[in-house]
Design a protein around this motif. Structure first.
Motif, PDB file in Angstrom:
ATOM      1  N   GLY A  20      -5.937  -8.464  -5.772  1.00  0.00           N
ATOM      2  CA  GLY A  20      -6.180  -7.088  -5.343  1.00  0.00           C
ATOM      3  C   GLY A  20      -6.039  -6.950  -3.839  1.00  0.00           C
ATOM      4  O   GLY A  20      -5.380  -6.031  -3.339  1.00  0.00           O
ATOM      5  N   TYR A  21      -6.632  -7.893  -3.105  1.00  0.00           N
ATOM      6  CA  TYR A  21      -6.586  -7.790  -1.637  1.00  0.00           C
ATOM      7  C   TYR A  21      -5.177  -8.014  -1.090  1.00  0.00           C
ATOM      8  O   TYR A  21      -4.749  -7.329  -0.166  1.00  0.00           O
ATOM      9  N   TYR A  22      -4.460  -9.005  -1.635  1.00  0.00           N
ATOM     10  CA  TYR A  22      -3.100  -9.231  -1.121  1.00  0.00           C
ATOM     11  C   TYR A  22      -2.206  -8.021  -1.417  1.00  0.00           C
ATOM     12  O   TYR A  22      -1.336  -7.669  -0.626  1.00  0.00           O
ATOM     13  N   THR A  23      -2.432  -7.361  -2.547  1.00  0.00           N
ATOM     14  CA  THR A  23      -1.642  -6.168  -2.881  1.00  0.00           C
ATOM     15  C   THR A  23      -1.976  -5.050  -1.897  1.00  0.00           C
ATOM     16  O   THR A  23      -1.070  -4.377  -1.377  1.00  0.00           O
ATOM     17  N   ALA A  24      -3.265  -4.868  -1.611  1.00  0.00           N
ATOM     18  CA  ALA A  24      -3.677  -3.822  -0.668  1.00  0.00           C
ATOM     19  C   ALA A  24      -3.069  -4.087   0.711  1.00  0.00           C
ATOM     20  O   ALA A  24      -2.568  -3.173   1.376  1.00  0.00           O
ATOM     21  N   GLU A  25      -3.094  -5.365   1.107  1.00  0.00           N
ATOM     22  CA  GLU A  25      -2.549  -5.723   2.426  1.00  0.00           C
ATOM     23  C   GLU A  25      -1.059  -5.369   2.489  1.00  0.00           C
ATOM     24  O   GLU A  25      -0.600  -4.731   3.441  1.00  0.00           O
ATOM     25  N   ALA A  26      -0.319  -5.748   1.453  1.00  0.00           N
ATOM     26  CA  ALA A  26       1.127  -5.501   1.461  1.00  0.00           C
ATOM     27  C   ALA A  26       1.437  -4.003   1.356  1.00  0.00           C
ATOM     28  O   ALA A  26       2.419  -3.533   1.932  1.00  0.00           O
ATOM     29  N   LEU A  27       0.597  -3.257   0.652  1.00  0.00           N
ATOM     30  CA  LEU A  27       0.851  -1.818   0.492  1.00  0.00           C
ATOM     31  C   LEU A  27       0.673  -1.052   1.795  1.00  0.00           C
ATOM     32  O   LEU A  27       1.320  -0.036   2.016  1.00  0.00           O
ATOM     33  N   THR A  28      -0.216  -1.553   2.653  1.00  0.00           N
ATOM     34  CA  THR A  28      -0.617  -0.741   3.814  1.00  0.00           C
ATOM     35  C   THR A  28       0.000  -1.227   5.123  1.00  0.00           C
ATOM     36  O   THR A  28      -0.303  -0.676   6.171  1.00  0.00           O
ATOM     37  N   LYS A  29       0.841  -2.250   5.066  1.00  0.00           N
ATOM     38  CA  LYS A  29       1.302  -2.735   6.370  1.00  0.00           C
ATOM     39  C   LYS A  29       2.597  -2.077   6.856  1.00  0.00           C
ATOM     40  O   LYS A  29       2.983  -2.279   8.002  1.00  0.00           O
ATOM     41  N   GLY A  30       3.207  -1.245   6.032  1.00  0.00           N
ATOM     42  CA  GLY A  30       4.440  -0.561   6.454  1.00  0.00           C
ATOM     43  C   GLY A  30       4.161   0.781   7.114  1.00  0.00           C
ATOM     44  O   GLY A  30       3.032   1.067   7.518  1.00  0.00           O
ATOM     45  N   ASP A  31       5.200   1.613   7.199  1.00  0.00           N
ATOM     46  CA  ASP A  31       5.083   2.907   7.893  1.00  0.00           C
ATOM     47  C   ASP A  31       4.554   4.009   6.976  1.00  0.00           C
ATOM     48  O   ASP A  31       4.108   5.048   7.444  1.00  0.00           O
ATOM     49  N   GLN A  32       4.659   3.775   5.690  1.00  0.00           N
ATOM     50  CA  GLN A  32       4.283   4.852   4.772  1.00  0.00           C
ATOM     51  C   GLN A  32       2.764   5.074   4.764  1.00  0.00           C
ATOM     52  O   GLN A  32       1.989   4.131   4.950  1.00  0.00           O
ATOM     53  N   ASP A  33       2.350   6.323   4.548  1.00  0.00           N
ATOM     54  CA  ASP A  33       0.921   6.638   4.491  1.00  0.00           C
ATOM     55  C   ASP A  33       0.392   6.263   3.095  1.00  0.00           C
ATOM     56  O   ASP A  33       0.569   7.010   2.132  1.00  0.00           O
ATOM     57  N   VAL A  34      -0.210   5.111   3.024  1.00  0.00           N
ATOM     58  CA  VAL A  34      -0.752   4.640   1.740  1.00  0.00           C
ATOM     59  C   VAL A  34      -2.255   4.429   1.912  1.00  0.00           C
ATOM     60  O   VAL A  34      -2.682   3.788   2.878  1.00  0.00           O
ATOM     61  N   ARG A  35      -3.044   4.974   1.028  1.00  0.00           N
ATOM     62  CA  ARG A  35      -4.507   4.774   1.068  1.00  0.00           C
ATOM     63  C   ARG A  35      -4.914   4.055  -0.210  1.00  0.00           C
ATOM     64  O   ARG A  35      -4.539   4.488  -1.302  1.00  0.00           O
ATOM     65  N   VAL A  36      -5.680   3.005  -0.006  1.00  0.00           N
ATOM     66  CA  VAL A  36      -6.028   2.160  -1.151  1.00  0.00           C
ATOM     67  C   VAL A  36      -7.544   2.104  -1.338  1.00  0.00           C
ATOM     68  O   VAL A  36      -8.276   1.846  -0.380  1.00  0.00           O
ATOM     69  N   ASP A  37      -8.002   2.325  -2.550  1.00  0.00           N
ATOM     70  CA  ASP A  37      -9.394   2.051  -2.910  1.00  0.00           C
ATOM     71  C   ASP A  37      -9.399   0.817  -3.802  1.00  0.00           C
ATOM     72  O   ASP A  37      -8.731   0.795  -4.843  1.00  0.00           O
ATOM     73  N   ILE A  38     -10.120  -0.208  -3.368  1.00  0.00           N
ATOM     74  CA  ILE A  38     -10.236  -1.425  -4.193  1.00  0.00           C
ATOM     75  C   ILE A  38     -11.579  -1.331  -4.927  1.00  0.00           C
ATOM     76  O   ILE A  38     -12.643  -1.405  -4.296  1.00  0.00           O
ATOM     77  N   ILE A  39     -11.493  -1.147  -6.224  1.00  0.00           N
ATOM     78  CA  ILE A  39     -12.691  -0.880  -7.030  1.00  0.00           C
ATOM     79  C   ILE A  39     -13.126  -2.157  -7.753  1.00  0.00           C
ATOM     80  O   ILE A  39     -12.294  -2.870  -8.317  1.00  0.00           O
ATOM     81  N   ASP A  40     -14.425  -2.438  -7.727  1.00  0.00           N
ATOM     82  CA  ASP A  40     -14.923  -3.613  -8.458  1.00  0.00           C
ATOM     83  C   ASP A  40     -16.231  -3.266  -9.143  1.00  0.00           C
ATOM     84  O   ASP A  40     -17.048  -2.525  -8.582  1.00  0.00           O
ATOM     85  N   ARG A  41     -16.431  -3.813 -10.326  1.00  0.00           N
ATOM     86  CA  ARG A  41     -17.678  -3.509 -11.041  1.00  0.00           C
ATOM     87  C   ARG A  41     -18.877  -4.201 -10.379  1.00  0.00           C
ATOM     88  O   ARG A  41     -20.012  -3.774 -10.538  1.00  0.00           O
ATOM     89  N   LEU A  42     -18.631  -5.272  -9.614  1.00  0.00           N
ATOM     90  CA  LEU A  42     -19.730  -5.945  -8.910  1.00  0.00           C
ATOM     91  C   LEU A  42     -19.933  -5.305  -7.534  1.00  0.00           C
ATOM     92  O   LEU A  42     -18.993  -4.746  -6.970  1.00  0.00           O
ATOM     93  N   PRO A  43     -21.140  -5.429  -6.971  1.00  0.00           N
ATOM     94  CA  PRO A  43     -21.353  -4.880  -5.629  1.00  0.00           C
ATOM     95  C   PRO A  43     -20.800  -5.797  -4.535  1.00  0.00           C
ATOM     96  O   PRO A  43     -20.982  -5.519  -3.358  1.00  0.00           O
ATOM     97  N   THR A  44     -20.165  -6.897  -4.933  1.00  0.00           N
ATOM     98  CA  THR A  44     -19.667  -7.891  -3.975  1.00  0.00           C
ATOM     99  C   THR A  44     -18.151  -8.012  -4.094  1.00  0.00           C
ATOM    100  O   THR A  44     -17.629  -8.031  -5.207  1.00  0.00           O
TER     101      THR A  44
END
Ligand code: NAP
Length: 438
Positions: A20-44
């Motif tokens: 999940g984190y590597y995908t979020a990192e790759a999605l947001t490092k370019g020029d496009q306006d991408v907003r990511v919510d990483i959702i998890d059932r645990l509080p950690t």
């Protein structure tokens, strides 16, 4: 190369582990306006880094610092304590976000498919590793370790982890974040013999040299290998890579003596589990001797019963199915075509490709899926996180943000004793209440 598109692309990733984190990192490092919510059932956050990587492998756990950097960005948000299915449906997420990515890992044990596997005293690696790693789902497992011997099935790194954690002393685990409830049981156990059982031979073993080598450096436990199970030394010069290094370690172990230390760890090859034996709980395991032909494991018909009080199958994992998401029963993953499940719905990591590879394998995996998404999906003026926030408010849900998690983390560090890096909480309500404390 992905084309930059106008508007905000809203992405919800389900599962805050490495994929999940590597995908979020790759999605947001370019020029496009991408907003990511990483959702998890645990509080950690951090998934397998927190609850899968062995507690004495702190240097591997340090990769979470990279995910922290991803979380420092405004365009990536951690939304903990929010469960898909319980708190919000997939349909709702798909209405609010342009893209939903499943990064849910593979939390179910692959079954052995033999008689006796449901007896008390058979505990799959998922729950067992979760127990000693403070996963809230398994904190109450309380395995009975007032036993003389344990059988760990499988020749992968998880089998090596389980055997090592059972073999190490309190002193050796001093700098680890082993769960206190597990330390209380493991370090007073009466285990004298630990077996790692492989159905094929040393040349086919999946464990890696560094992990195998650690088994020959234990304070209280000697690792034993039957030299007759190792191939003729003349083969060694034809070996390469991990197999060659494994062979060097195994040959060294074959010279050890059972009397060297009080506890013995036996690595036995060519033994296929046939049945787990016992009435009310496990008392033994029937193993068939095997030979390997063209890489395949073939039974010889000869069998033996190994007395044992606990069986921990470490034979791989399956992804947990989610209603309405096509599932590949044979492989235990979501049905997908190179990460695409259906329009706007993707998967990444173990739930896409199966439970293989290291933490780092998820980095290229996340990059490929992110590139696919950026190429294939255009922003459609969706509500994104504003829509999710409205649902959270309306339903009175208690989500945990990354800043909230840092409070939980600080409390865990504060609670650590001696050289331990942290004392992990296991109670969900306690964690949420620390998170909500202003
Ligand atoms: P794995 O590496 O795939 O090993 C699974 C083992 O189970 C294999 O030896 C396999 O034997 C055996 N097996 C499967 N079905 C069996 C059956 N029915 N009866 C007996 N044996 C059976 O899986 P893993 O150990 O769960 O590890 C998962 C991934 O996480 C791996 O890529 C691993 O390297 C990684 N990991 C890495 C670390 C680390 O780097 N420190 C730690 C833990 C995990 P066959 O080969 O004969 O099928």
């Amino acid at each position: 190369m992905a084309q930059t598109k106008d508007g905000t692309l809203w992405v919800a990733i389900i599962g805050a582990g490495p994929a999940g984190y590597y995908t979020a990192e790759a999605l947001t490092k370019g020029d496009q306006d991408v907003r990511v919510d990483i959702i998890d059932r645990l509080p950690t956050p951090f998934g397998l880094i927190r609850a899968g990587v062995a507690p004495d492998h702190q240097s591997i756990k340090n990769v979470s610092r990279r995910y922290e950097a991803t979380n420092q960005r405004d365009d990536v948000r951690f939304v903990g304590n929010l469960s898909l299915g319980r708190d919000v449906t997939l349909k709702e997420l798909q209405e609010m976000y342009d893209v939903v990515v499943l990064a849910t890992g593979a939390a179910k044990d692959r079954p052995l498919g033999i008689d006796g596997e449901n007896l008390p005293g058979v505990i799959g690696s998922g729950p067992f590793v979760g127990w000693y790693n403070s996963h809230p789902d398994y904190a109450d497992l309380n395995p009975d370790l007032r036993i003389a011997s344990v059988s760990v099935i499988g020749n992968g790194n998880v089998a090596v982890d389980v055997a090592r954690i059972l073999a190490k002393t309190a002193n050796e685990m001093g700098q680890s974040d082993l769960a206190a409830h597990a330390a209380d049981v493991i370090h007073v156990s009466s285990i004298k013999d630990i077996y790692i059982l492989g159905r094929r031979g040393p040349l086919e073993a999946a464990f890696t040299p560094k992990e195998l080598g650690e088994l020959n450096k234990l304070e209280n436990c000697v690792t034993l290998v039957d030299g007759n199970q190792l191939p003729d030394p003349s083969i060694d010069e034809t070996l390469a890579g991990a197999t060659k290094k494994n062979m060097i370690a195994l040959r060294a172990m074959a010279t050890n003596s059972p009397d060297d230390k009080p506890v013995r760890l036996h690595i036995k090859f060519y033994r296929r589990p046939m049945a787990i034996i016992g009435e009310d709980c496990v008392c033994g395991i029937r193993l068939e001797e095997t030979v390997v032909e063209d890489g395949k494991c073939i039974g010889t018909g000869k069998s033996e019963v190994l007395p044992t009080g606990l069986v921990v199958p470490c034979i791989g994992y399956r992804t947990s199915p989610i209603p309405d998401i096509p599932y590949n029963e044979r492989r235990g993953i979501y049905q997908n075509e190179d990460g695409l499940i259906s329009d706007g719905l993707y998967c990444v990591g173990w739930c896409r490709r199966g439970p293989t590879g290291t933490i780092g394998t998820n980095k290229p995996d996340g990059k490929v899926i992110a590139e696919r998404i950026l190429n294939e999906v255009s922003p459609a003026s969706k509500k994104g996180r504003h829509g999710l926030d409205a649902i959270v408010q309306e339903r009175g849900l208690h989500i945990v943000t990354f800043q909230d998690w840092k409070k939980i983390e600080a409390a865990e560090i504060d609670a650590a004793e001696g050289d331990a890096p942290r004392a992990k909480f296991v109670d969900l309500d306690e964690m949420v209440s620390i998170a909500e404390n202003k």
